[in-house]
Design an enzyme around this catalytic site. Structure first.
Site, PDB file in Angstrom:
ATOM      1  N   SER A 124      47.733 -12.660 -28.198  1.00 12.98           N
ATOM      2  CA  SER A 124      47.650 -13.492 -28.789  1.00 12.98           C
ATOM      3  C   SER A 124      47.766 -13.193 -30.741  1.00 12.98           C
ATOM      4  CB  SER A 124      49.403 -14.925 -28.613  1.00 12.98           C
ATOM      5  OG  SER A 124      48.963 -15.460 -28.177  1.00 12.98           O
ATOM      6  N   HIS A 145      51.160  -6.415 -27.060  1.00 16.56           N
ATOM      7  CA  HIS A 145      52.103  -7.949 -26.755  1.00 16.56           C
ATOM      8  C   HIS A 145      53.058  -8.182 -26.745  1.00 16.56           C
ATOM      9  CE1 HIS A 145      52.130 -11.676 -29.253  1.00 16.56           C
ATOM     10  NE2 HIS A 145      51.915 -11.853 -27.851  1.00 16.56           N
ATOM     11  N   GLU A 157      54.391  -6.148 -28.730  1.00 13.85           N
ATOM     12  CA  GLU A 157      54.189  -5.436 -30.494  1.00 13.85           C
ATOM     13  C   GLU A 157      52.224  -3.782 -29.684  1.00 13.85           C
ATOM     14  OE1 GLU A 157      54.551  -9.191 -33.212  1.00 13.85           O
ATOM     15  OE2 GLU A 157      53.152  -8.842 -32.269  1.00 13.85           O
ATOM     16  N   ASN A 195      53.922 -13.708 -34.729  1.00 12.72           N
ATOM     17  CA  ASN A 195      53.674 -14.641 -35.267  1.00 12.72           C
ATOM     18  C   ASN A 195      52.676 -15.087 -36.521  1.00 12.72           C
ATOM     19  OD1 ASN A 195      53.249 -16.130 -32.717  1.00 12.72           O
ATOM     20  ND2 ASN A 195      51.658 -15.075 -31.771  1.00 12.72           N
TER      21      ASN A 195
HETATM   22  P1  NAD Z   1      47.544 -18.689 -18.360  1.00  7.62           P
HETATM   23  O1  NAD Z   1      46.595 -19.357 -17.832  1.00  7.62           O
HETATM   24  O2  NAD Z   1      48.913 -18.873 -17.634  1.00  7.62           O
HETATM   25  O3  NAD Z   1      46.721 -17.377 -17.695  1.00  7.62           O
HETATM   26  C1  NAD Z   1      45.553 -16.792 -17.541  1.00  7.62           C
HETATM   27  C2  NAD Z   1      45.168 -15.867 -16.160  1.00  7.62           C
HETATM   28  O4  NAD Z   1      43.786 -15.214 -16.358  1.00  7.62           O
HETATM   29  C3  NAD Z   1      44.549 -16.988 -14.949  1.00  7.62           C
HETATM   30  O5  NAD Z   1      44.843 -17.505 -13.793  1.00  7.62           O
HETATM   31  C4  NAD Z   1      42.951 -16.922 -15.020  1.00  7.62           C
HETATM   32  O6  NAD Z   1      42.569 -17.585 -13.639  1.00  7.62           O
HETATM   33  C5  NAD Z   1      42.946 -15.787 -14.929  1.00  7.62           C
HETATM   34  N1  NAD Z   1      41.394 -15.656 -16.028  1.00  7.62           N
HETATM   35  C6  NAD Z   1      40.536 -16.489 -17.110  1.00  7.62           C
HETATM   36  N2  NAD Z   1      40.176 -15.202 -17.578  1.00  7.62           N
HETATM   37  C7  NAD Z   1      39.684 -14.301 -16.560  1.00  7.62           C
HETATM   38  C8  NAD Z   1      38.770 -12.896 -16.152  1.00  7.62           C
HETATM   39  N3  NAD Z   1      37.686 -12.900 -17.239  1.00  7.62           N
HETATM   40  N4  NAD Z   1      38.657 -12.525 -15.429  1.00  7.62           N
HETATM   41  C9  NAD Z   1      39.967 -12.577 -14.596  1.00  7.62           C
HETATM   42  N5  NAD Z   1      41.102 -13.261 -14.857  1.00  7.62           N
HETATM   43  C10 NAD Z   1      40.902 -14.299 -15.873  1.00  7.62           C
HETATM   44  O7  NAD Z   1      47.984 -17.963 -19.768  1.00  7.62           O
HETATM   45  P2  NAD Z   1      48.552 -16.423 -19.945  1.00  7.62           P
HETATM   46  O8  NAD Z   1      49.469 -18.236 -20.666  1.00  7.62           O
HETATM   47  O9  NAD Z   1      49.672 -15.235 -19.340  1.00  7.62           O
HETATM   48  O10 NAD Z   1      47.880 -15.979 -21.309  1.00  7.62           O
HETATM   49  C11 NAD Z   1      47.514 -14.795 -20.894  1.00  7.62           C
HETATM   50  C12 NAD Z   1      47.246 -13.943 -22.047  1.00  7.62           C
HETATM   51  O11 NAD Z   1      48.438 -14.062 -22.604  1.00  7.62           O
HETATM   52  C13 NAD Z   1      46.234 -14.648 -22.911  1.00  7.62           C
HETATM   53  O12 NAD Z   1      45.622 -13.759 -24.257  1.00  7.62           O
HETATM   54  C14 NAD Z   1      46.988 -15.367 -23.702  1.00  7.62           C
HETATM   55  O13 NAD Z   1      46.994 -15.486 -25.858  1.00  7.62           O
HETATM   56  C15 NAD Z   1      48.848 -14.267 -24.107  1.00  7.62           C
HETATM   57  N6  NAD Z   1      49.778 -14.768 -24.136  1.00  7.62           N
HETATM   58  C16 NAD Z   1      50.713 -15.556 -23.723  1.00  7.62           C
HETATM   59  C17 NAD Z   1      51.364 -15.782 -24.269  1.00  7.62           C
HETATM   60  C18 NAD Z   1      52.304 -17.314 -23.330  1.00  7.62           C
HETATM   61  O14 NAD Z   1      53.442 -17.358 -23.986  1.00  7.62           O
HETATM   62  N7  NAD Z   1      51.663 -17.816 -22.675  1.00  7.62           N
HETATM   63  C19 NAD Z   1      52.409 -15.435 -25.704  1.00  7.62           C
HETATM   64  C20 NAD Z   1      52.036 -13.706 -25.639  1.00  7.62           C
HETATM   65  C21 NAD Z   1      50.450 -13.583 -25.617  1.00  7.62           C
END
Ligand code: NAD
Length: 506
Positions: A124, A145, A157, A195
């Site tokens: 993001s 995204h 996106e 954003n």
């Molecule tokens: P989260 O913490 O819920 O999940 C991330 C997962 O990735 C965890 O289960 C973790 O164990 C795993 N992980 C970490 N490093 C790893 C690796 N090297 N290999 C494999 N697995 C790995 O996070 P999330 O909220 O799902 O966010 C994930 C991505 O999506 C981020 O880049 C975040 O910026 C993006 N994002 C999040 C949102 C939101 O609202 N939460 C919205 C858009 C984008």
């Protein structure tokens, strides 16, 4: 790389957190076999089990038929080792938001998947160009995204870095449509579209709070009155001030500390104090109660007048004439109309009720050479629904009688008037002008098209309209006027008119 055929092809989702699980669900329901992998042992099977129960809940509520849920779920399998996904046609990465972690993952994946496999990141905030740096084939990395919750939010996106192959971005764009999403192309720049353009929604509220011009309730009520589903303060409470502050900081830093994106002391104080919002039980509001009701009107004098004149031309003046006519109907007379004036609003027995053009009531009073002056905020959608909260303010010399009558007249026109300190651009006008300005700069810099910006803001953050739709109902000159009035008052770099708007006004 030629545009690959992706429909129904195997997809690997890496990261089984909140986003990864949602992406896996959407891809599987669109007919793809999906591998779900997470570095944390047990995380992928646990996410699958959770997904199973949420699909079951949808079936129980009658929102999905049992067969769709079952076949969809059966298409997803938890994968222990990435090597098992060598046949993937697309990888969507949703791991921790760290550049090195994402780069490391993609470098590893390049040794596992075939050359035609597309690598997509759900980052993001990290530059897609930067994540691609160091890959053997940087052209195959693209941003995909999604927004949270993925199954419900329509926007994707599709973010291109400097080296992203355009054919591949086009393929991801088309694929997103088959997943039931509305894709929008974006260039990899800080905050991408949503954003970035959304920053002023929070920043203007925080600026008003910093100078004690209004309460959070008042700001929220006025923006809800303008059609936003949530006001900025309640929305920051929902997102979490820690998260919202981190995004603001990251956009600020990524823009070389451009003051336009400077975070607010108000929010830092809350983060430092652990007042994160809903999740910590306390933010601008205390939870579970949330936003308290607005105080009722200050004065309840009836609106009286011997002479009412509606000034200005355009849709807002026309609507004011209708509303004033309706208000005066019981008295058996109607307002006069003065369409040629330089301002929009009403004179009521010679006192001025002026639609904000960005100037404070004090500035308007000085320019008019009058003391009985009030300015009111910009109604965004016409006709204005009765009871719409609307900010207004008085020139410092306004008489007590006019203070009562101005409020009574705003109420008679159908508003729930909310008294604000004499801040330039009040609440809605300054916020919307800055959202339009940010959208204009995004278009100027090739981040997205005007249509893309509108779609992204409506679908990514549920805005009632997009920045260019607001501009169509206003004017470039009007938006510029508000921003210049803000700049005149604050003399910083935040209120800088986009050259795109100046050319439009041209
Ligand atoms: P989260 O913490 O819920 O999940 C991330 C997962 O990735 C965890 O289960 C973790 O164990 C795993 N992980 C970490 N490093 C790893 C690796 N090297 N290999 C494999 N697995 C790995 O996070 P999330 O909220 O799902 O966010 C994930 C991505 O999506 C981020 O880049 C975040 O910026 C993006 N994002 C999040 C949102 C939101 O609202 N939460 C919205 C858009 C984008």
């Amino acid at each position: 790389m030629n545009s690959p055929k992706l429909q129904g092809a195997p997809v690997l989702v890496v990261g089984a957190g909140i986003m990864g699980a949602g992406i896996a669900q959407v891809a599987a329901l669109a007919g793809h076999p999906v591998w779900l992998h997470d570095a944390r042992e047990g995380a992928a099977p646990a996410a699958l089990a959770k997904l199973g129960s949420s699909l079951q809940a949808l079936v129980a509520k009658g929102r999905m038929d049992a067969a769709t849920a079952e076949t969809g779920l059966a298409r997803i399998s938890a994968l222990d080792a990435l090597e098992g996904a060598a046949a993937a046609a697309l990888v969507v990465e949703a791991i921790v938001e760290q550049r090195e972690a994402k780069q490391g993952l993609f470098k590893r994946l390049e040794d596992i998947v075939g050359e035609s496999c597309i690598l997509a990141t759900n980052t993001s905030s990290i530059s897609v160009t930067a994540i691609a740096n160091g890959l053997k084939h940087p052209g195959r990395l693209v941003g995909m995204h999604f927004f949270n919750p993925v199954p419900l939010m329509k926007l994707v996106e599709v973010v291109s870095g400097l080296q992203t192959d355009p054919a591949l971005a086009a393929a991801i764009f088309d694929l997103s449509k088959t997943w039931g999403k509305v894709p929008v192309h974006a260039r990899s720049t800080p905050g991408f579209i949503v954003n970035r353009i959304a920053r002023p929604y929070y920043a203007e509220a925080l600026a008003l709070l910093l100078e004690q011009a209004a309460t959070p309730q008042l700001i929220d009520a006025c923006l809800r009155g303008a059609g936003f589903r949530m006001g900025p303060c309640e929305l920051m409470d929902l997102i979490g001030h820690d998260t919202n502050f981190a995004v603001t900081n990251s956009v600020f830093e990524a823009n070389f500390y451009d003051k336009r994106y400077q975070p607010s002391l108000v929010q830092r104080e809350m983060v430092d104090g652990g007042l994160f919002g809903r999740k910590s039980g306390r933010g601008f509001y205390a939870y579970p109660d949330g936003v308290p009701a607005l105080p009722v009107a200050l004065h309840e004098a009836p609106a009286t007048a011997r002479e009412v004149v509606v000034h200005g031309s355009g849709p807002i003046a026309d609507w004011l004439e209708l509303a004033a006519t309706k208000a005066l109907e019981p008295q058996g007379w109607g307002p006069a109309r003065e369409p040629a004036g330089a301002w929009t609003g009403l004179t009521i027995d010679g006192a001025h009720l002026v639609l904000t053009d960005g100037r404070t009531a004090q500035q308007v009073a000085q320019a008019l050479g009058q003391v009985d002056v009030a300015v009111f905020d910009r109604p965004l959608a016409l006709p204005v629904p009765p009871g719409t909260a609307l900010a207004f303010s008085f020139a410092p010399g306004a008489s007590t009688a006019w203070r009562e009558q101005a409020q009574a007249w705003l109420a008679a026109l159908g508003f729930a008037p909310q008294l604000l300190a004499d801040a330039p651009g009040l609440v809605v006008a300054r916020t919307v002008a800055m959202l339009v300005n940010e959208g204009a700069d995004a278009v100027l810099q090739g981040v997205c098209s005007t249509e893309g910006a509108d779609a992204a803001m409506k679908l990514g953050v549920n805005y009632p309209a997009g920045p260019f739709e607001w501009l169509a109902g206003w004017s470039a000159e009007g938006v510029i006027g508000v921003i210049e009035a803000l700049d005149h008052q604050y003399r910083g770099e935040r209120y800088r008119v986009s050259p795109w708007l100046r050319r439009r006004a041209g």
